[in-house]
Design a protein around this motif. Sequence first.
Motif, PDB file in Angstrom:
ATOM      1  N   VAL A   1      -5.245   1.168   5.475  1.00 27.61           N
ATOM      2  CA  VAL A   1      -4.169   0.296   4.991  1.00 27.61           C
ATOM      3  C   VAL A   1      -4.591  -1.170   4.974  1.00 27.61           C
ATOM      4  CG1 VAL A   1      -1.804  -0.460   5.378  1.00 27.61           C
ATOM      5  CG2 VAL A   1      -2.427   1.929   5.761  1.00 27.61           C
ATOM      6  N   LEU A   2      -5.103  -1.664   6.097  1.00 28.72           N
ATOM      7  CA  LEU A   2      -5.413  -3.090   6.187  1.00 28.72           C
ATOM      8  C   LEU A   2      -6.479  -3.548   5.182  1.00 28.72           C
ATOM      9  CD1 LEU A   2      -5.273  -3.976   9.996  1.00 28.72           C
ATOM     10  CD2 LEU A   2      -3.671  -4.557   8.177  1.00 28.72           C
ATOM     11  N   PRO A   3      -7.570  -2.811   4.972  1.00 30.55           N
ATOM     12  CA  PRO A   3      -8.540  -3.281   3.967  1.00 30.55           C
ATOM     13  C   PRO A   3      -7.920  -3.469   2.582  1.00 30.55           C
ATOM     14  CG  PRO A   3      -9.522  -1.574   5.326  1.00 30.55           C
ATOM     15  CD  PRO A   3      -8.074  -1.618   5.690  1.00 30.55           C
ATOM     16  N   GLN A   4      -7.065  -2.534   2.168  1.00 31.58           N
ATOM     17  CA  GLN A   4      -6.418  -2.680   0.867  1.00 31.58           C
ATOM     18  C   GLN A   4      -5.423  -3.835   0.875  1.00 31.58           C
ATOM     19  OE1 GLN A   4      -5.139   1.074  -1.019  1.00 31.58           O
ATOM     20  NE2 GLN A   4      -5.942   2.127   0.783  1.00 31.58           N
ATOM     21  N   ALA A   5      -4.663  -3.955   1.966  1.00 32.55           N
ATOM     22  CA  ALA A   5      -3.647  -5.001   2.043  1.00 32.55           C
ATOM     23  C   ALA A   5      -4.274  -6.387   2.011  1.00 32.55           C
ATOM     24  CB  ALA A   5      -2.813  -4.825   3.305  1.00 32.55           C
ATOM     25  N   VAL A   6      -5.360  -6.582   2.754  1.00 31.97           N
ATOM     26  CA  VAL A   6      -5.989  -7.905   2.818  1.00 31.97           C
ATOM     27  C   VAL A   6      -6.560  -8.290   1.464  1.00 31.97           C
ATOM     28  CG1 VAL A   6      -7.885  -9.200   3.836  1.00 31.97           C
ATOM     29  CG2 VAL A   6      -6.453  -7.772   5.283  1.00 31.97           C
ATOM     30  N   ARG A   7      -7.184  -7.344   0.758  1.00 40.84           N
ATOM     31  CA  ARG A   7      -7.725  -7.657  -0.565  1.00 40.84           C
ATOM     32  C   ARG A   7      -6.627  -8.092  -1.523  1.00 40.84           C
ATOM     33  NH1 ARG A   7     -11.096  -3.011   0.123  1.00 40.84           N
ATOM     34  NH2 ARG A   7      -9.649  -1.773  -1.144  1.00 40.84           N
ATOM     35  N   ARG A   8      -5.470  -7.501  -1.396  1.00 39.25           N
ATOM     36  CA  ARG A   8      -4.395  -7.825  -2.336  1.00 39.25           C
ATOM     37  C   ARG A   8      -3.774  -9.192  -2.087  1.00 39.25           C
ATOM     38  NH1 ARG A   8      -1.116  -2.028  -2.855  1.00 39.25           N
ATOM     39  NH2 ARG A   8      -2.911  -0.791  -3.560  1.00 39.25           N
ATOM     40  N   VAL A   9      -3.855  -9.683  -0.869  1.00 40.79           N
ATOM     41  CA  VAL A   9      -3.163 -10.936  -0.542  1.00 40.79           C
ATOM     42  C   VAL A   9      -4.123 -12.106  -0.381  1.00 40.79           C
ATOM     43  CG1 VAL A   9      -1.256  -9.715   0.555  1.00 40.79           C
ATOM     44  CG2 VAL A   9      -3.198 -10.449   1.945  1.00 40.79           C
TER      45      VAL A   9
ATOM     46  N   VAL B   1       0.857  -1.185   0.000  1.00 38.98           N
ATOM     47  CA  VAL B   1       0.000   0.000   0.000  1.00 38.98           C
ATOM     48  C   VAL B   1       0.898   1.241   0.000  1.00 38.98           C
ATOM     49  CG1 VAL B   1      -1.791   1.271   1.246  1.00 38.98           C
ATOM     50  CG2 VAL B   1      -1.816  -1.233   1.221  1.00 38.98           C
ATOM     51  N   HIS B   2       0.672   2.134  -0.929  1.00 37.18           N
ATOM     52  CA  HIS B   2       1.534   3.301  -1.080  1.00 37.18           C
ATOM     53  C   HIS B   2       1.491   4.173   0.173  1.00 37.18           C
ATOM     54  CE1 HIS B   2       3.338   6.914  -2.863  1.00 37.18           C
ATOM     55  NE2 HIS B   2       3.831   6.078  -3.770  1.00 37.18           N
ATOM     56  N   PRO B   3       2.640   4.704   0.611  1.00 35.59           N
ATOM     57  CA  PRO B   3       2.663   5.552   1.809  1.00 35.59           C
ATOM     58  C   PRO B   3       1.743   6.762   1.726  1.00 35.59           C
ATOM     59  CG  PRO B   3       4.890   4.925   1.165  1.00 35.59           C
ATOM     60  CD  PRO B   3       3.987   4.464   0.075  1.00 35.59           C
ATOM     61  N   SER B   4       1.419   7.193   0.528  1.00 37.69           N
ATOM     62  CA  SER B   4       0.524   8.347   0.405  1.00 37.69           C
ATOM     63  C   SER B   4      -0.862   8.044   0.962  1.00 37.69           C
ATOM     64  CB  SER B   4       0.413   8.758  -1.067  1.00 37.69           C
ATOM     65  OG  SER B   4      -0.130   7.708  -1.854  1.00 37.69           O
ATOM     66  N   GLN B   5      -1.267   6.756   0.957  1.00 38.89           N
ATOM     67  CA  GLN B   5      -2.562   6.392   1.525  1.00 38.89           C
ATOM     68  C   GLN B   5      -2.579   6.665   3.028  1.00 38.89           C
ATOM     69  OE1 GLN B   5      -5.274   4.991  -0.189  1.00 38.89           O
ATOM     70  NE2 GLN B   5      -4.163   5.421  -2.071  1.00 38.89           N
ATOM     71  N   ARG B   6      -1.513   6.274   3.695  1.00 37.74           N
ATOM     72  CA  ARG B   6      -1.414   6.528   5.136  1.00 37.74           C
ATOM     73  C   ARG B   6      -1.308   8.025   5.412  1.00 37.74           C
ATOM     74  NH1 ARG B   6       0.610   2.863   9.138  1.00 37.74           N
ATOM     75  NH2 ARG B   6       1.331   1.540   7.421  1.00 37.74           N
ATOM     76  N   ALA B   7      -0.519   8.726   4.589  1.00 34.19           N
ATOM     77  CA  ALA B   7      -0.363  10.167   4.789  1.00 34.19           C
ATOM     78  C   ALA B   7      -1.682  10.906   4.583  1.00 34.19           C
ATOM     79  CB  ALA B   7       0.708  10.707   3.838  1.00 34.19           C
ATOM     80  N   ALA B   8      -2.456  10.476   3.575  1.00 34.10           N
ATOM     81  CA  ALA B   8      -3.752  11.114   3.336  1.00 34.10           C
ATOM     82  C   ALA B   8      -4.701  10.870   4.504  1.00 34.10           C
ATOM     83  CB  ALA B   8      -4.355  10.573   2.042  1.00 34.10           C
ATOM     84  N   ALA B   9      -4.653   9.667   5.055  1.00 30.55           N
ATOM     85  CA  ALA B   9      -5.514   9.376   6.204  1.00 30.55           C
ATOM     86  C   ALA B   9      -5.125  10.220   7.415  1.00 30.55           C
ATOM     87  CB  ALA B   9      -5.430   7.884   6.540  1.00 30.55           C
ATOM     88  N   ARG B  10      -3.829  10.383   7.637  1.00 35.54           N
ATOM     89  CA  ARG B  10      -3.377  11.202   8.763  1.00 35.54           C
ATOM     90  C   ARG B  10      -3.763  12.662   8.562  1.00 35.54           C
ATOM     91  NH1 ARG B  10       0.364   9.396  12.217  1.00 35.54           N
ATOM     92  NH2 ARG B  10      -0.440  11.196  13.386  1.00 35.54           N
ATOM     93  N   SER B  11      -3.724  13.130   7.313  1.00 30.13           N
ATOM     94  CA  SER B  11      -4.077  14.525   7.047  1.00 30.13           C
ATOM     95  C   SER B  11      -5.556  14.795   7.288  1.00 30.13           C
ATOM     96  CB  SER B  11      -3.718  14.886   5.607  1.00 30.13           C
ATOM     97  OG  SER B  11      -4.538  14.179   4.694  1.00 30.13           O
ATOM     98  N   LEU B  12      -6.367  13.731   7.254  1.00 26.40           N
ATOM     99  CA  LEU B  12      -7.796  13.885   7.523  1.00 26.40           C
ATOM    100  C   LEU B  12      -8.122  13.798   9.009  1.00 26.40           C
ATOM    101  CD1 LEU B  12      -9.284  11.729   4.609  1.00 26.40           C
ATOM    102  CD2 LEU B  12      -9.209  14.223   4.785  1.00 26.40           C
ATOM    103  N   GLY B  13      -7.103  13.615   9.835  1.00 26.74           N
ATOM    104  CA  GLY B  13      -7.301  13.594  11.272  1.00 26.74           C
ATOM    105  C   GLY B  13      -7.305  12.218  11.900  1.00 26.74           C
ATOM    106  N   LEU B  14      -7.051  11.175  11.125  1.00 29.84           N
ATOM    107  CA  LEU B  14      -7.011   9.831  11.688  1.00 29.84           C
ATOM    108  C   LEU B  14      -5.677   9.595  12.389  1.00 29.84           C
ATOM    109  CD1 LEU B  14      -9.333   9.577   9.529  1.00 29.84           C
ATOM    110  CD2 LEU B  14      -8.642   7.179   9.277  1.00 29.84           C
ATOM    111  N   SER B  15      -5.726   8.831  13.472  1.00 27.93           N
ATOM    112  CA  SER B  15      -4.491   8.460  14.152  1.00 27.93           C
ATOM    113  C   SER B  15      -3.785   7.359  13.367  1.00 27.93           C
ATOM    114  CB  SER B  15      -4.796   7.976  15.573  1.00 27.93           C
ATOM    115  OG  SER B  15      -5.580   6.789  15.528  1.00 27.93           O
ATOM    116  N   SER B  16      -2.585   7.028  13.802  1.00 22.66           N
ATOM    117  CA  SER B  16      -1.838   5.967  13.112  1.00 22.66           C
ATOM    118  C   SER B  16      -2.592   4.641  13.153  1.00 22.66           C
ATOM    119  CB  SER B  16      -0.455   5.809  13.737  1.00 22.66           C
ATOM    120  OG  SER B  16       0.312   6.991  13.590  1.00 22.66           O
TER     121      SER B  16
END
Length: 294
Positions: free
Chosen positions: A208-216, A185-200
Motif C-alpha cells: 500500500v505505502l509504495p503506491q500511495a507515496v508515488r501518487r502523492v 489504493v484500491h482495497p483489492s491490493q491489500r486483500a491480494a497481499a493478505r491472500s499471499l500470506g502477508l500480515s496487515s
Amino acid sequence: MTYVQSALEKADDGYVPSARRLERERFQRTRARRATALAALSTLVTGAVLFLVITRSPGWPRTRATFFSAEYARMALPKVLEGLLLNLKLLVVCGAAVLVIGLLLAIARTLRGPVFFPLRALATAYTDFFRGLPLIICLLMVVFGVPALRLQGVTTDPVVLGGSALVLTYSAYVAEVFRAGIESVHPSQRAAARSLGLSSGQALRHVVLPQAVRRVVPPLLNDLVSLQKDTGLVSIAGAVDAVYAAQIIAGKDFNYTPYVVAGLVFVALTIPMTRFTDWITARMDRRRAQGGTV
C-alpha cells in the motif's frame, strides 16, 4: 515532395509514414511556431504597457527610491544571503520531520479495528486542530508560550521553537496528503497481499505505502515549497533569518528595498522547486496514462 522523399529515405525501421501524415506534422510544427511567436509578442506588449503605466504614475519616483534603491539593495544582499542559510537549514530539518510525522499520523488514521480507535481519534484531533489553527498564531503560542512555562530542560531557542511550530502545523497538512494517497489504493491490493500470506503490517509496508507515496509526490512537493516560504516567519521570534536581516537594515533608514531583496531571493529559490514539481507531475501523468504506474 523533396521533404517527403527525404523522410522516406531516412526510415530504416520498416515503417513508412504517409505523405498525409508528414504534411500534418509539418502543419503542426508551423502552427506551434506561430503560437510561440504570438505568445512572445503579446507578453512583450503587456510588459511594455505595465512598465509605462507604473513608471508614468505620479508617485513612481518616491516608490522607486523607497523600494527599488540600488544602493540599499547592494547593502542588504550580503546580510540577506547570510540569513538565508538559516531558512535553508530550517527547510531541510523541518521538511524531514514533517514527512516522518505526517506519514505516522496518516498511518494512525487508517488503522483498522476498534482497538486502534483512541489512536485514530488522537490523530484526527491533531490534524483537525492544526489545520484550522493559523500558522502565525501557532508560532506565537509556541515561541512565547513555551518559555513562559519555565519548564526544566526545555529550550528557549527561538529557532528551535519556531521550527517546532512549523513542524506542528505542516505535519497536519502532510498527514492528510499521505492519507489521501493511502485511501486511493484500491482495497483489492491489500486483500491480494493478505491472500499471499502477508500480515496487515506487511501489506501496508510493502504494497500500500509504495503506491500511495508515488501518487502523492506532487502535492508533497507543493507543501515543501510552501514550507520554504513560511520559514521566514521564524523572524517573529527574533531569529535572524533572511526576513529579519532585511528588517534590521530597513529599520535604520525606513527604506524598504531590503524587503524586496529578501522577497526576490525567496522567489529565486521557489521557482526551481515549483518547476521541478510541475515536471514530476507531468512525468507521473504520462506514466499513468501509459500504464507504467499502478
